[in-house]
Design a protein around this motif. Structure first.
Motif, PDB file in Angstrom:
ATOM      1  N   PHE A 168       0.508  -0.902   0.017  1.00  0.00           N
ATOM      2  CA  PHE A 168       0.089   0.441  -0.103  1.00  0.00           C
ATOM      3  C   PHE A 168       0.659   1.175  -0.034  1.00  0.00           C
ATOM      4  O   PHE A 168       0.368   2.658   1.047  1.00  0.00           O
ATOM      5  CB  PHE A 168      -1.263   0.207   1.192  1.00  0.00           C
ATOM      6  N   ARG A 169       2.071   1.396  -0.533  1.00  0.00           N
ATOM      7  CA  ARG A 169       3.185   1.997  -0.218  1.00  0.00           C
ATOM      8  C   ARG A 169       2.176   3.539  -1.634  1.00  0.00           C
ATOM      9  O   ARG A 169       2.875   4.495  -0.791  1.00  0.00           O
ATOM     10  CB  ARG A 169       4.110   1.402  -1.003  1.00  0.00           C
ATOM     11  N   ALA A 170       2.404   3.219  -2.686  1.00  0.00           N
ATOM     12  CA  ALA A 170       1.367   4.239  -3.302  1.00  0.00           C
ATOM     13  C   ALA A 170      -0.250   4.124  -3.268  1.00  0.00           C
ATOM     14  O   ALA A 170      -0.653   2.926  -3.881  1.00  0.00           O
ATOM     15  CB  ALA A 170       1.979   4.291  -4.908  1.00  0.00           C
ATOM     16  N   VAL A 171      -0.822   4.951  -3.176  1.00  0.00           N
ATOM     17  CA  VAL A 171      -2.501   4.403  -3.419  1.00  0.00           C
ATOM     18  C   VAL A 171      -2.951   5.879  -3.634  1.00  0.00           C
ATOM     19  O   VAL A 171      -2.679   6.852  -3.617  1.00  0.00           O
ATOM     20  CB  VAL A 171      -3.365   4.397  -1.515  1.00  0.00           C
ATOM     21  N   ALA A 172      -4.142   5.153  -4.434  1.00  0.00           N
ATOM     22  CA  ALA A 172      -5.372   6.756  -5.343  1.00  0.00           C
ATOM     23  C   ALA A 172      -6.278   6.658  -5.022  1.00  0.00           C
ATOM     24  O   ALA A 172      -6.922   4.977  -5.261  1.00  0.00           O
ATOM     25  CB  ALA A 172      -4.698   6.533  -6.921  1.00  0.00           C
ATOM     26  N   LEU A 173      -7.234   7.118  -4.343  1.00  0.00           N
ATOM     27  CA  LEU A 173      -9.190   6.697  -4.718  1.00  0.00           C
ATOM     28  C   LEU A 173      -9.303   7.700  -5.912  1.00  0.00           C
ATOM     29  O   LEU A 173      -9.391   8.354  -6.452  1.00  0.00           O
ATOM     30  CB  LEU A 173      -9.610   8.725  -3.707  1.00  0.00           C
ATOM     31  N   GLY A 174     -10.425   6.218  -6.300  1.00  0.00           N
ATOM     32  CA  GLY A 174      -9.763   6.195  -7.835  1.00  0.00           C
ATOM     33  C   GLY A 174     -10.156   4.943  -8.154  1.00  0.00           C
ATOM     34  O   GLY A 174     -10.313   3.756  -7.804  1.00  0.00           O
ATOM     35  N   LYS A 239      -9.428  -4.466   5.329  1.00  0.00           N
ATOM     36  CA  LYS A 239     -10.549  -4.528   5.644  1.00  0.00           C
ATOM     37  C   LYS A 239     -10.206  -4.589   7.665  1.00  0.00           C
ATOM     38  O   LYS A 239     -11.265  -4.321   8.172  1.00  0.00           O
ATOM     39  CB  LYS A 239     -11.442  -6.281   5.819  1.00  0.00           C
ATOM     40  N   SER A 240      -9.305  -4.252   7.665  1.00  0.00           N
ATOM     41  CA  SER A 240      -8.722  -4.623   9.726  1.00  0.00           C
ATOM     42  C   SER A 240      -8.954  -3.347  10.077  1.00  0.00           C
ATOM     43  O   SER A 240      -9.213  -3.012  10.622  1.00  0.00           O
ATOM     44  CB  SER A 240      -7.448  -5.153   9.715  1.00  0.00           C
ATOM     45  N   ALA A 241      -8.741  -2.335   9.098  1.00  0.00           N
ATOM     46  CA  ALA A 241      -9.360  -0.961   9.231  1.00  0.00           C
ATOM     47  C   ALA A 241     -11.259  -0.713   9.896  1.00  0.00           C
ATOM     48  O   ALA A 241     -11.268   0.904  10.079  1.00  0.00           O
ATOM     49  CB  ALA A 241      -8.774   0.182   8.284  1.00  0.00           C
ATOM     50  N   GLN A 268      -8.170   7.325   5.869  1.00  0.00           N
ATOM     51  CA  GLN A 268      -8.734   6.364   7.054  1.00  0.00           C
ATOM     52  C   GLN A 268      -7.032   5.799   6.512  1.00  0.00           C
ATOM     53  O   GLN A 268      -6.735   4.921   7.729  1.00  0.00           O
ATOM     54  CB  GLN A 268     -10.390   5.790   6.704  1.00  0.00           C
ATOM     55  N   LEU A 269      -7.008   5.415   5.570  1.00  0.00           N
ATOM     56  CA  LEU A 269      -5.537   4.193   5.301  1.00  0.00           C
ATOM     57  C   LEU A 269      -4.638   4.866   6.034  1.00  0.00           C
ATOM     58  O   LEU A 269      -3.641   4.165   5.820  1.00  0.00           O
ATOM     59  CB  LEU A 269      -5.623   4.162   3.440  1.00  0.00           C
ATOM     60  N   LEU A 270      -3.710   6.338   5.632  1.00  0.00           N
ATOM     61  CA  LEU A 270      -3.123   6.457   6.714  1.00  0.00           C
ATOM     62  C   LEU A 270      -3.452   6.672   8.370  1.00  0.00           C
ATOM     63  O   LEU A 270      -2.629   6.265   8.251  1.00  0.00           O
ATOM     64  CB  LEU A 270      -2.742   8.498   6.392  1.00  0.00           C
ATOM     65  N   LYS A 271      -3.640   6.235   8.697  1.00  0.00           N
ATOM     66  CA  LYS A 271      -4.342   5.922  10.322  1.00  0.00           C
ATOM     67  C   LYS A 271      -4.035   4.620  10.288  1.00  0.00           C
ATOM     68  O   LYS A 271      -3.668   4.711  11.549  1.00  0.00           O
ATOM     69  CB  LYS A 271      -5.507   6.642  11.087  1.00  0.00           C
ATOM     70  N   ALA A 272      -4.566   4.278   9.837  1.00  0.00           N
ATOM     71  CA  ALA A 272      -5.055   2.456   9.565  1.00  0.00           C
ATOM     72  C   ALA A 272      -3.176   2.179   9.633  1.00  0.00           C
ATOM     73  O   ALA A 272      -2.651   0.673   9.841  1.00  0.00           O
ATOM     74  CB  ALA A 272      -5.382   1.649   8.473  1.00  0.00           C
TER      75      ALA A 272
END
Length: 424
Positions: A168-174, A239-241, A268-272
Motif C-alpha cells: 500500500f505504499r502508493a495509493v490513489a482514490l479512484g 478490511k482490518s481498518a 482512514q488509510l493513513l491512520k490504519a
C-alpha cells in the motif's frame, strides 16, 4: 493505464477487475510479485516511515487569480469587471494577495504557518489542451508525450530503501491508477474502501469481492493461484481498518461529495498504518468558461468543497498531520480577462497550495510577474515564473526522500539549490 473493466457480455474479467475494479493493482504482472511477500511483517517496517506525501489534482484548470487573489493589482479589477472578488469580500493574506471567501476554512492554517501558496506556477509548455496539459503535469515531462510513467511513481522509486515495501505504499482514490502513479513501482487504486469484505462469501461480502473470489477459484492460471492467498491477505489488511465503521475525529465533518469522500478515505488509510507513503486524489469541475461568478457562484462552490475538505482532512489527521505534506496542482490557469459570457478561458500560470507539518507557511511564494498588459503571457494570461516541477520536487525531496530529482523530472534541472524553501 486504460482498458475495459469487463468484457462485452458484462462479465468481470481478471484483467478488468485488477485494472478497473475497486482495488486496482499496477505492476509488472496482473498480480504483482510483491504480494507474494509476507504482508504483515512488512507493515511494521512501513509504518515506521512516518513521512507522507498527498497530491491533489484539480482537473479542469482552476482559476488561480480568483483563488489566491492579487487584489493589490489595479489591472485585476479592470480586467474582471463582473467576476473580480471585491476588496471587502476577500480574505486578506498579506496586503497584496487574498483568499477567495469560500476558502475561509483554510485561513487558520495559513495563520498557523502550516499552509503556503506558490503563485504564478505552472508548466513551461504552452498547450491549452486539458488532455495534453494534464498528461504533461502527471508525467512530469512537459512537451514529451513518449513518457510511459508518472512523476510520483518515479519519485517513490528514487526514495526506495533496502527491504520489502508495503503493497500500500502508493495509493490513489479512484477506479484506476492515475497517470501520476503509473510506472515500475506497484500502485493501488481504491474506489471505495468499504467495498472490501473478503472474509467469506454471502450477504456480508461485496459483489466485487465475490467476483474476484470466484475468478480465483475457477482459474487455472498458476500465477493467480500462486499469489491468490497473499492477495486476500492484503485485502484483509485493508478490511482490518474496519472501513464501514470509520468515523473521523471529533468535530470533523467532510463535505458530502466525491472529493470529501476521497480525502476521508485517505485519512482512514493513513491512520490504519498500512504503510502508505504517497496518496493521490483529484477533484474536477474547474472549467469555468461561463457564469464563473465572483464571491459566489460556480467557482465559489468548487472552492468551498475544495477548502472545506482539505481543512477537514488536516483536522482529522490530528497529531499525524505533522508528518504529512500535501500539495495541489491544476493543469493550467485561466485568462486574466473575463470573457463575454462571464467566465474565463484556458490560460497559463496558476496557484499551488502546500500544506504540512514541515511547511514554512503563512506566505505566498514565487516571483509575481504582474498583470499589466505588457506583462501577460501571449497578451492574455498570467505568466509562469515557477516551474511546477520545482514545487513537486521540493515536496518529494523533503517528504518521502526522493534524492535523484534528475530522474524524477528528467531535463528539468530541479535540484535543492532551486528550491523555494517552503518546507523546512
Amino acid at each position: 493505464m486504460h482498458g475495459r473493466d469487463a468484457d462485452r457480455r458484462g462479465n468481470v474479467t481478471r484483467r478488468g477487475f485488477m485494472r478497473g475494479g475497486a482495488l486496482a493493482l499496477v505492476g509488472t504482472s496482473i498480480i504483482p510479485a510483491f504480494l507474494t511477500r509476507s504482508i504483515y511483517a512488512e507493515m511494521d517496517k512501513a509504518a515506521a516511515s512516518k513521512k507522507k506525501l498527498v497530491v491533489i489534482f484539480q482537473r479542469g484548470a482552476c482559476d488561480g487569480l480568483n483563488t489566491v487573489i492579487p487584489h493589490g493589482e489595479k489591472n485585476y479589477y479592470a480586467m474582471r469587471p463582473t467576476i473580480a472578488v471585491k476588496q471587502q469580500e476577500l480574505i486578506d493574506l498579506d496586503g497584496f494577495f487574498g483568499l477567495h471567501p469560500a476558502l475561509a476554512n483554510l485561513k487558520p492554517l495559513f495563520d498557523q504557518k502550516h499552509m503556503a501558496m506558490v503563485h504564478a506556477a505552472g508548466s513551461p509548455d504552452p498547450t491549452r489542451s486539458h488532455f495534453d496539459a494534464q498528461d504533461y503535469m502527471e508525467s512530469g515531462t512537459p512537451g514529451l508525450k513518449a513518457t510511459n510513467d508518472g512523476w510520483l511513481n518515479r519519485a517513490l522509486t528514487q526514495a526506495s530503501e533496502a527491504g520489502k515495501p508495503s503493497p500500500f505504499r502508493a495509493v490513489a482514490l479512484g477506479t484506476q491508477v492515475p497517470r501520476t502513479l503509473e510506472g515500475k513501482l506497484p500502485a493501488v487504486a481504491i474506489s471505495n474502501v468499504a467495498d472490501f469484505s473478503v472474509a467469506g462469501r454471502g450477504k456480508d461480502t461485496s459483489p466485487i469481492s465475490n467476483a474476484f473470489q470466484a475468478m480465483y477459484d475457477e482459474s487455472t492460471d498458476s500465477m493467480l493461484h500462486g499469489t491468490g492467498q497473499e492477495t486476500f491477505e492484503a485485502v484483509r489488511m485493508l478490511k482490518s481498518a474496519d472501513p464501514a465503521k470509520y468515523k473521523p475525529a471529533a468535530g470533523v465533518n467532510y463535505p458530502n461529495a466525491a472529493f470529501g469522500n476521497s480525502m476521508k478515505q485517505i485519512a482512514q488509510l493513513l491512520k490504519a498504518n498500512l504503510g502508505v507513503e504517497a496518496a493521490f486524489a483529484d477533484i474536477g469541475g474547474w472549467d469555468t468558461h461561463q457564469n464563473q461568478g465572483s464571491a459566489n457562484g460556480q467557482l465559489a462552490n468548487r472552492l468551498k468543497e475544495f477548502g472545506d475538505t482539505i481543512a477537514a482532512f488536516w483536522k482529522d489527521m490530528g497529531d499525524d498531520a505533522e508528518n504529512i505534506t500535501l500539495v495541489t496542482m491544476s493543469e493550467f490557469g485561466r485568462t486574466a480577462r473575463q470573457n463575454g459570457t462571464g467566465g474565463t478561458d484556458h490560460g497559463h500560470a496558476n496557484v499551488m497550495f502546500v500544506l504540512g507539518g514541515n511547511v514554512s507557511g503563512g506566505k505566498v511564494y514565487g516571483k509575481w510577474p504582474g498583470l499589466a498588459n505588457e506583462q501577460l503571457n501571449d497578451g492574455r494570461d498570467l505568466a509562469v515564473t515557477t516551474d511546477f516541477r520545482r514545487v513537486l520536487g521540493e515536496a518529494a525531496y523533503k517528504s518521502i526522500g526522493s534524492r535523484h530529482l534528475d530522474l524524477v523530472f528528467p531535463g528539468a534541472k530541479v535540484d535543492p539549490s532551486q528550491f523555494l524553501n517552503f518546507t523546512a
